[in-house]
Design an enzyme around this catalytic site. Sequence first.
Site, PDB file in Angstrom:
ATOM      1  N   GLY A  84       0.811  -1.206   0.000  1.00 25.61           N
ATOM      2  CA  GLY A  84       0.000   0.000   0.000  1.00 25.61           C
ATOM      3  C   GLY A  84       0.842   1.252   0.000  1.00 25.61           C
ATOM      4  N   THR A  99       1.318   3.675   2.239  1.00 26.85           N
ATOM      5  CA  THR A  99       2.155   3.947   3.414  1.00 26.85           C
ATOM      6  C   THR A  99       3.332   2.987   3.459  1.00 26.85           C
ATOM      7  OG1 THR A  99       0.120   4.597   4.560  1.00 26.85           O
ATOM      8  CG2 THR A  99       2.097   4.425   5.889  1.00 26.85           C
ATOM      9  N   GLY A 111       0.663  -1.040   6.688  1.00 23.02           N
ATOM     10  CA  GLY A 111      -0.377  -0.078   7.000  1.00 23.02           C
ATOM     11  C   GLY A 111      -1.674  -0.763   7.384  1.00 23.02           C
ATOM     12  N   ALA A 112      -2.733   0.042   7.496  1.00 28.07           N
ATOM     13  CA  ALA A 112      -4.067  -0.482   7.808  1.00 28.07           C
ATOM     14  C   ALA A 112      -5.103   0.449   7.198  1.00 28.07           C
ATOM     15  CB  ALA A 112      -4.278  -0.585   9.314  1.00 28.07           C
ATOM     16  N   LYS A 155      -7.660  -4.689   7.011  1.00 26.67           N
ATOM     17  CA  LYS A 155      -6.674  -4.539   5.962  1.00 26.67           C
ATOM     18  C   LYS A 155      -7.197  -5.204   4.698  1.00 26.67           C
ATOM     19  CE  LYS A 155      -2.463  -5.515   7.031  1.00 26.67           C
ATOM     20  NZ  LYS A 155      -2.045  -4.358   6.173  1.00 26.67           N
ATOM     21  N   GLY A 156      -6.565  -4.900   3.580  1.00 27.58           N
ATOM     22  CA  GLY A 156      -6.955  -5.535   2.338  1.00 27.58           C
ATOM     23  C   GLY A 156      -7.555  -4.604   1.318  1.00 27.58           C
ATOM     24  N   GLY A 167      -5.987  -2.901  -0.655  1.00 27.58           N
ATOM     25  CA  GLY A 167      -5.197  -3.127  -1.855  1.00 27.58           C
ATOM     26  C   GLY A 167      -5.263  -4.548  -2.364  1.00 27.58           C
ATOM     27  N   GLU A 204      -0.386 -10.708   3.335  1.00 17.84           N
ATOM     28  CA  GLU A 204      -0.074  -9.887   4.499  1.00 17.84           C
ATOM     29  C   GLU A 204      -0.293 -10.669   5.792  1.00 17.84           C
ATOM     30  OE1 GLU A 204      -1.241  -5.510   2.596  1.00 17.84           O
ATOM     31  OE2 GLU A 204      -2.695  -6.595   3.821  1.00 17.84           O
ATOM     32  N   LYS A 255      -7.022   6.828  10.291  1.00 16.82           N
ATOM     33  CA  LYS A 255      -7.285   5.382  10.300  1.00 16.82           C
ATOM     34  C   LYS A 255      -7.652   4.855  11.689  1.00 16.82           C
ATOM     35  CE  LYS A 255      -6.313   5.444   5.982  1.00 16.82           C
ATOM     36  NZ  LYS A 255      -5.007   5.140   5.465  1.00 16.82           N
TER      37      LYS A 255
END
Length: 222
Positions: A33, A35, A86-87, A98-99, A101, A107, A125
Amino acid sequence: MTQDELKQAVAQAAADYVAQHAPAGSVIGVGTGSTANFFIDALAPLKSKYRGAVASSEATRKRLEGHGFAVLDLNDVDDIPVYVDGADEIDRGMHMIKGGGGALTREKIVAAVAKTFVCIADGSKLVETLGKFPLPVEVIPMARAHVARELAKLGGEPVLRQGFTTDNGNLILDVKGMAITDPVGLETRINQITGVVTNGLFAVRGANVLLLGTPEGVQTFA
């Protein structure tokens, strides 16, 4: 500060954390991602210190290799002292969604091996209750309709992510409309649905450290 500037600040803080906590010659886990991309850029000057990195997606692998990192297969790695990612959302209990992307399965696998999971995120976030961000669920293609029906029974509205296939060759259902008050329980329940590869709740194995970018600076939660 702009959102990108906040991401850059937490990415640099994560690179500093890795420098302090990951021994020379070790392997670093790297997420996926925007970040995480900033983190890769910040970590690049230290690449000679480490044996290499494990990437959670093909996109991350390409960015790491572009900076000259050796990218290792997880099956060839026994120990990952730090995994940085990231999250899309994180709550104060260090549970995450998450996910966004689409890399949630890889991950989650890398996070399972890592000793310490460092979540890097901007202040937007951090939430009190997970679920405003749609929950991604990776599914085997032939099970898409079945899984969607089961997710609807749990109170969510599953929507197929159009035109997207994961690095594993699967589909993503994004589940809207869920206020997730029991992240561990819901993660476990969804993963029991036949045809689900995994879901984007990182609650059974949440973050150990949160580096949160705010206009006042990077805040650390552990």
